[in-house]
Structure formats: C-alpha cells, structure tokens
Design an enzyme around this catalytic site. Structure first.
Site, mmCIF file in Angstrom:
data_model
loop_
_atom_site.group_PDB
_atom_site.id
_atom_site.type_symbol
_atom_site.label_atom_id
_atom_site.label_comp_id
_atom_site.label_asym_id
_atom_site.label_seq_id
_atom_site.Cartn_x
_atom_site.Cartn_y
_atom_site.Cartn_z
ATOM 1 N N GLU A 25 6.526 -1.005 11.920
ATOM 2 C CA GLU A 25 7.503 0.100 11.937
ATOM 3 C C GLU A 25 7.477 0.914 13.224
ATOM 4 O O GLU A 25 7.441 2.141 13.223
ATOM 5 C CB GLU A 25 7.259 1.009 10.717
ATOM 6 C CG GLU A 25 7.353 0.264 9.395
ATOM 7 C CD GLU A 25 7.150 1.158 8.180
ATOM 8 O OE1 GLU A 25 7.006 2.378 8.353
ATOM 9 O OE2 GLU A 25 7.135 0.625 7.053
ATOM 10 N N GLU A 30 7.207 -7.712 2.202
ATOM 11 C CA GLU A 30 6.934 -6.654 1.206
ATOM 12 C C GLU A 30 8.075 -6.529 0.177
ATOM 13 O O GLU A 30 8.448 -5.463 -0.247
ATOM 14 C CB GLU A 30 6.752 -5.299 1.902
ATOM 15 C CG GLU A 30 5.741 -5.307 3.018
ATOM 16 C CD GLU A 30 5.587 -3.978 3.708
ATOM 17 O OE1 GLU A 30 6.100 -2.959 3.193
ATOM 18 O OE2 GLU A 30 4.951 -3.926 4.777
HETATM 19 C C1 XIL Z 1 2.003 1.483 1.280
HETATM 20 C C2 XIL Z 1 1.143 1.093 0.083
HETATM 21 O O1 XIL Z 1 1.968 0.609 -0.958
HETATM 22 C C3 XIL Z 1 0.325 2.294 -0.383
HETATM 23 O O2 XIL Z 1 -0.572 1.856 -1.397
HETATM 24 C C4 XIL Z 1 -0.467 2.846 0.788
HETATM 25 O O3 XIL Z 1 -1.173 3.978 0.356
HETATM 26 C C5 XIL Z 1 0.450 3.200 1.956
HETATM 27 O O4 XIL Z 1 1.197 2.042 2.356
HETATM 28 N N1 XIL Z 1 5.739 -0.117 4.387
HETATM 29 C C6 XIL Z 1 4.556 -0.700 4.679
HETATM 30 C C7 XIL Z 1 3.441 -0.695 3.714
HETATM 31 O O5 XIL Z 1 4.411 -1.372 5.729
HETATM 32 O O6 XIL Z 1 2.172 -0.689 4.370
HETATM 33 C C8 XIL Z 1 3.547 0.509 2.801
HETATM 34 O O7 XIL Z 1 2.595 0.309 1.759
HETATM 35 C C9 XIL Z 1 4.946 0.610 2.201
HETATM 36 C C10 XIL Z 1 5.973 0.756 3.283
#
Ligand code: XIL
Length: 369
Positions: free
Chosen positions: A159, A275
């Site tokens: 990101e 994701e």
């Molecule tokens: C989130 C996780 O779901 C949480 O458990 C953690 O505390 C923070 O990160 N984009 C991403 C992920 O790249 O790393 C994020 O995940 C969600 C958004």
C-alpha cells in the site's frame, strides 16, 4: 469432470440444498473437492490468511489443511509483532504458522515487510531521532534471511500508493516516504532480492479491483508506478491485488479489470490475489441474500482474474467467518455478524465457496510462477 455449470447449479440451489457432502465424497475418480485441488488442476494456488489462534481450533485446523495449498499470516508477520523492541525479534507466531504450512505441505507467504501501518510504537520516534540510520534494509535482511527457503513469496512493500495524496508519483505520504524519499521502494526490493534471491517479490496493494473514478485513477497510477519501477530494473516479480470487494457497494467492471490485468501481464508481472473477501455490510439483513451477493461479487471478480494466464495464486483473507466475529461480539456491537469468507462460522461451505469453485474449475492454465 465437474464443470462450471455443476457449480453454478449448486449456487442456484444454494449450498444447503445441494449437499456439500455430494462433492466431498470421492465419486469415481474424483478426489474430495477442495478449492486447493480445483485451483491446482489449473496450476493455480488457492490458500488463505490464518492466525495461530485459528490453528488451535481442532475442528478448523484439519479443514484448513485440506482446503488451502498456501498460507499467509494475517498479522503475525507484521513489524509490530516481529520487532516489538528495536532489534529484539519475536518470531514465535510466524514460526508456528510456517511450521504448520510445512507440516501440511502448503507453501507460505510473508506479509508484509514495509507498510505504513502495524509498525511498533518505537519505530516512528527512532526514525525521527536518527533519520540517517537504516530502519528499513536491515529489517528486511534480518527477517527474510530467517525464512530463506521457507517463504516462497513476500509482500515486500504494501500500500505505498495513494493518488488522493496529490503527489505526481501518486506515492502515499508515509513515515517511509518522509524518512527515505520515494527511492525507499526500490531500496526495499533490492534488499529483498539480496536477502533471498529465490523468493518471489510482490508489490501488494488494493484499489484497482472495482469500478468508479477513484478506482480508475488508482489503476492508472498503479500501472504508471509499476512501469517506472520495471524501467529502473527494480526487482518486482508480481503484483499482489488484495481483492477486498463489496457486495453492496462499488461493483467490478469486468472490462476495465481485464484491461488492467492484461497490462500487468504485458509488464512481465505475475498476478496474485492476496487478501480476497467480500464485505457484506450495507445491504439487506437476509442472510441468504447477503450470501448470494457475496458469491456473485466474488465470481464476477475471479472469472476475470483467473482468465489471465499470469494469475498464479488466490488467497482469501481467512477461510471461515467463525473468527471474524469473536463470540458474537461484532454482532452485538455492529448489529450483524460479517459473512465475508467461503465457509460459515459452522465451517460449512457457503455460496461464495461454490462461486470460487466454479471460477477455479473454468479457469485457463496458469503460467508457472
Ligand atoms: C490486517 C489484519 O487483518 C489485522 O489482523 C491486523 O491487525 C492489521 O492488518 N490490508 C492489508 C492487511 O494488507 O495486512 C490488513 O490486515 C488488511 C488490509
């Protein structure tokens, strides 16, 4: 050979009507159907994010081992967890997940080395106090060296783009940009290549999946960024498209998405969905309508993504809704239990599972990684 129509039929009937057992039982030469097996027939990996908490669930862990062929830590490889104090690493959670993946024959992804979130509280002050010190390359070296040979693919930078921040290069205003300038990205990828030359190095982001002016801008900025990086010889092997969708919000424009992915393939990049989940808030309260909308959104997205030969892996951000709503806490606070993932909280296959199975069953063969 089960075809998309079989799965679509399952979708139409609703998973509850078409017994999930019908596909789970070996029939003839069919091995029990799992997302990992269906994706594997096309040379694609299916897997998901997981936590050590989930591995302690004795009903869930064996199911995870059957469905997934690749695993990524949901949070246990975030820097706040790995380096709670300067130079004092805590790899216990990541090691447990890596060991589970190895024990069950899964590949393992590392997520994520450089992000503007989930950093330890001490990091910002340390960078501000000693701006000329290296808080980036050494960390990448220390973490990747430990997992050399155990992590096949790393989200090196996560990101880093934010067109809404107004920079010509669309970079996100972050502690990394402020500390080291826009070259921090190439420094990170070169450090990663040096730390583990065999690992696939991924730039991971969201914002290019759906339709709308903001997403159009994000797609253009992402392609411009990746073209610049590749032109400079920055060792980025793949684009990680997070794949967070909305069932009742911005829809995927399949034509725009297809063109975007073709541009990534033309850059020589592999494509991973890293994701995937579908936010089902903001719509009707009826669960079957929510589940159907989640399945439809996933199908619209994956049918296009999996039709690109460069797509080599799809991971969902979890496998079951069970862990999204700790004993109904979210339901009490937000008034609903989220249903974002392929399995429900009772570990039963939902329409999203069937939609994904249909997309995998109809996809073209993937390129090798
Ligand atoms: C989130 C996780 O779901 C949480 O458990 C953690 O505390 C923070 O990160 N984009 C991403 C992920 O790249 O790393 C994020 O995940 C969600 C958004």
């Amino acid at each position: 050979m089960l075809t998309r129509r079989d799965f679509a039929g399952g979708l139409a009937l609703g998973a509850s009507a078409l017994s999930t057992r019908a596909l789970a039982q070996p029939t003839g030469d069919f091995a029990p159907q799992t997302l990992g097996a269906l994706a594997g027939r096309r040379g694609c990996l299916y897997g998901c994010a997981a936590t050590t908490f989930e591995l302690r669930d004795h009903d869930f862990a064996p199911l995870l081992a059957r469905e997934a062929k690749i695993l990524v830590p949901e949070y246990e490889m975030k820097r706040a967890v790995l380096e709670p104090r300067p130079g004092a690493y805590d790899f216990d959670g990541a090691d447990a997940l890596s060991a589970f993946a190895q024990r069950t024959g899964m590949q393992f992804r590392g997520h994520t080395l450089v992000w503007h979130k989930a950093n330890p509280p001490w990091l910002g002050a340390a960078i501000a106090a000693k701006p000329r010190d290296d808080f980036l390359v050494r960390y990448i070296h220390d973490v990747m060296s430990r997992y050399r040979g155990r992590v096949a693919s790393w989200d090196v930078v996560n990101e880093a783009l934010a067109p809404e921040h107004g920079r010509r290069d669309a970079m996100r205003e972050s502690l990394w940009l402020r500390a080291y300038g826009p070259d921090y990205i190439q420094a990170a990828f070169h450090a990663a290549r040096a730390a583990d030359p065999a690992a696939q190095l991924v730039y991971n982001d969201w914002g290019c999946e759906a339709d709308g002016p903001k997403h159009d801008l994000f797609r253009a900025a992402t392609l411009d960024f990746l073209e610049r990086m590749k032109a400079r010889g920055v060792p980025i092997d793949a684009y990680g498209m997070q794949g967070h969708l909305q069932a009742f919000g911005a829809k995927v424009d399949q034509r725009k998405l297809r063109i975007f992915l073709e541009r990534l393939d033309a850059l020589g990049l592999r494509i991973l969905v890293t994701e995937h989940d579908v936010d089902d808030s903001g719509g009707p309260t009826d669960v079957s309508l929510r589940d159907r909308a989640v399945a439809d959104a996933s199908r619209r997205f994956l049918d296009v993504v999996l039709d690109n030969r460069a797509t080599t892996a799809v991971l969902t951000w979890g496998l079951s809704d069970r862990f999204l709503d700790p004993p109904g806490l979210r339901a009490r606070l937000a008034g609903y239990s989220p249903r974002l993932l392929p399995l429900d909280s009772n570990l039963q296959r939902k329409p999203m599972w069937w939609a994904m199975a249909g997309s995998f069953s109809g996809m073209r063969p993937s390129l090798a990684n």
